[in-house]
Design an enzyme around this catalytic site. Structure first.
Site, PDB file in Angstrom:
ATOM      1  N   GLU A 140      29.173  32.732   7.389  1.00  0.00           N
ATOM      2  CA  GLU A 140      28.022  33.100   7.179  1.00  0.00           C
ATOM      3  C   GLU A 140      27.136  32.161   6.322  1.00  0.00           C
ATOM      4  OE1 GLU A 140      28.927  36.670   5.019  1.00  0.00           O
ATOM      5  OE2 GLU A 140      29.713  37.494   7.217  1.00  0.00           O
ATOM      6  N   LYS A 147      38.391  44.532   0.909  1.00  0.00           N
ATOM      7  CA  LYS A 147      37.622  44.062   2.355  1.00  0.00           C
ATOM      8  C   LYS A 147      37.405  42.464   1.614  1.00  0.00           C
ATOM      9  CE  LYS A 147      33.840  45.120   5.214  1.00  0.00           C
ATOM     10  NZ  LYS A 147      33.284  43.838   5.415  1.00  0.00           N
ATOM     11  N   HIS A 164      31.205  36.190  28.462  1.00  0.00           N
ATOM     12  CA  HIS A 164      30.210  37.548  28.381  1.00  0.00           C
ATOM     13  C   HIS A 164      30.932  38.490  27.421  1.00  0.00           C
ATOM     14  CE1 HIS A 164      28.150  36.293  31.986  1.00  0.00           C
ATOM     15  NE2 HIS A 164      29.164  36.082  32.300  1.00  0.00           N
ATOM     16  N   SER A 167      33.431  42.914  -0.885  1.00  0.00           N
ATOM     17  CA  SER A 167      32.814  44.378  -1.021  1.00  0.00           C
ATOM     18  C   SER A 167      32.536  44.758  -2.394  1.00  0.00           C
ATOM     19  CB  SER A 167      33.066  45.139   0.107  1.00  0.00           C
ATOM     20  OG  SER A 167      32.460  46.444   0.001  1.00  0.00           O
ATOM     21  N   SER A 210       0.778  -1.154   0.051  1.00  0.00           N
ATOM     22  CA  SER A 210       0.039  -0.147   0.128  1.00  0.00           C
ATOM     23  C   SER A 210       0.903   1.279  -0.072  1.00  0.00           C
ATOM     24  CB  SER A 210      -0.836   0.083   1.274  1.00  0.00           C
ATOM     25  OG  SER A 210      -1.574   1.225   1.549  1.00  0.00           O
TER      26      SER A 210
END
Length: 464
Positions: A331, A324, A188, A318, A139
């Site tokens: 990313e 750059k 932190h 860039s 099935s």
């Protein structure tokens, strides 16, 4: 476009003359013009394994002729090799049981077998029947979840796991390479006590090792297969011994230890195994996002941020700022992990879909899981080759940060106490002094004592 007429229980319908699918596939194409997402080819290839195994089992049990069995096997081998991929065009957004995909496979096998038997497509009566022969003892409700498990296990085994292990290995190599480089730690996002760059990378590798172990454990839940349950789990219309024989063939063909599900009612009505497996992928996505974010942060700058590692310069960063270079692999990995998180929400909701004897969100579950498995596999391969393997340490920047950190004062705690140590750190910060200058000015330690007690290299592990 030239067409031919195909017929199902609802009547005749025109089908493209050069395609092997039949009436039910064509109705699905016309009724579900939703999105661009198609049933993954991994599911189709898994279905071919199922149809081949079912035919062989039916033949062994005396309910399918040798001639029909051989034709089914011949076409299934073509499907598995990818030769017929263009004949499986159906949308993910179809019936929730995957019935139309099951029939797509059945119809392609029938029509391709007809041509292999020396006939023209659309002329004469095929030897095979889609429902009575190719779908015998099956099935959609048990074959689609079986295909889901086969497809998911195969892709995870062949792509996702190896790429994760390769990345973990590359991170371990970097950890060993950076073992002796002492740097300042951060909690932190503020200066903390020293660690080595190797220790920092060892955390990344350990995260992946733990996630890989969980994924391997979860994958075992994919090995039990629903085949043999037919419509609702009872096995109606399947001869005794069918499932055991067919699944043994599937295991042999794939090289994976698939077994019959102990409870086929659960195997049809719920897909908790896919929930568990994608949960493991979600854990890895969280870990990989953290790793990619940390590597991006450590490489930030190159002059005005942390800049303690250098990432490969793969492409200009860039369209307006000359020279750059951006952390593009990091990313891309983070975006992949976002997509996996979205898929996890989809699979969680879909896992609760359907009522009583059938989950009716099967296609979107396997589509989402396979997408996550492929994205993570491909992203890990890319991240390893184009980022991690090319990372280098910026020793001068690391030394600069280490020498200027106020948190080296922590080494004085055991000798002069927390509050005097805090006073030294606060004086150094307020008056722009070095720690050593502030400690001597406070009168709490001598220059000799400071040099003996404040040694960053000895602060990267427990005290002797």
């Amino acid at each position: 476009m030239k067409t031919r007429l195909e017929k199902d229980t609802l009547g005749e319908i025109a089908v493209p003359a050069d395609k092997y699918w039949g009436a039910q596939s064509q109705r699905s194409r016309e009724n579900f013009s939703i999105g661009i997402e198609k049933i993954p080819v991994e599911v189709i290839h898994a279905y071919a394994i199922i149809k081949q195994a079912a035919a062989q089992s039916n033949r062994q049990l005396g309910v399918l002729s040798p001639e029909k069995t051989d034709l089914i096997i011949q076409v299934c081998q073509e499907i598995r090799s990818g030769q017929l991929d263009e004949h499986f065009p159906l949308s993910v957004w179809q019936t929730g049981s995957g019935t139309q995909t099951n029939m797509n496979v059945n119809e392609v096998i029938v029509n391709r077998a007809h041509v292999l038997s020396g006939n023209r497509l659309g002329e004469g009566t095929p030897l095979l029947r889609a429902n009575d022969d190719v779908n015998k003892s099956q099935s959609s409700n048990d074959t689609f979840p079986t295909a889901m498990h086969i497809a998911a296990y195969s892709l995870l085994k062949e792509l996702t796991l190896p790429s994760l292990e390769k990345l973990a290995g590359a991170l371990k190599e970097k950890s060993a390479e950076f073992e002796a480089i002492v740097k300042i730690g951060r909690t932190h996002l503020m200066d903390a006590t020293p660690i080595t760059l190797g220790q920092e990378f060892s955390a990344f590798a350990a995260q992946l090792d733990q996630g890989i172990a969980q994924l391997r454990h979860a994958m075992a839940s994919l090995l039990p297969l629903a085949l043999g349950g037919t419509a609702v789990g009872t096995g109606l219309n399947a001869p005794a011994g069918f499932a055991e024989q067919a699944i043994a063939i599937i295991a042999r063909e794939t090289g994976n230890a698939f077994t019959p599900a102990k409870n086929r009612f659960a195997a049809l009505s719920a897909h908790d195994a896919l929930i568990e497996v994608h949960g493991a992928l979600q854990r890895l996505a969280v870990a990989l996002s953290k790793i990619a974010s940390d590597i991006r942060l450590l490489g930030s700058g190159p002059r005005t941020a942390i800049g303690e590692i250098s990432l490969p310069a793969n492409e200009p960063g860039s369209s307006i700022m000359p020279g750059k270079v951006n952390p593009t692999q990091c990313e891309a990995m983070i975006m992949v992990c976002c997509a996996v998180t979205g898929n996890n929400a989809t699979i969680t909701a879909a896992g609760a879909g359907g009522q009583l004897q059938l989950n009716t969100c099967k296609p979107v579950m396997i589509y989402s899981l396979l997408q996550s498995a492929r994205l993570l596999g491909d992203a890990c391969n890319s991240f390893t080759a184009h980022c991690v393997c090319g990372i280098s340490a910026e020793l001068a920047r690391i030394e600069q940060h280490l020498a200027s950190s106020l948190m080296l004062v922590t080494a004085l705690n055991p000798h002069i106490g927390y509050y005097k140590s805090a006073e030294i750190a606060q004086k150094a910060y307020a008056e722009n002094l070095s720690l050593k200058e502030a400690a001597i000015a406070c009168g709490y330690v001598s220059a000799e004592e400071f040099d003996r007690w404040v040694d960053p290299a000895t602060m990267t592990g427990p005290a002797d």
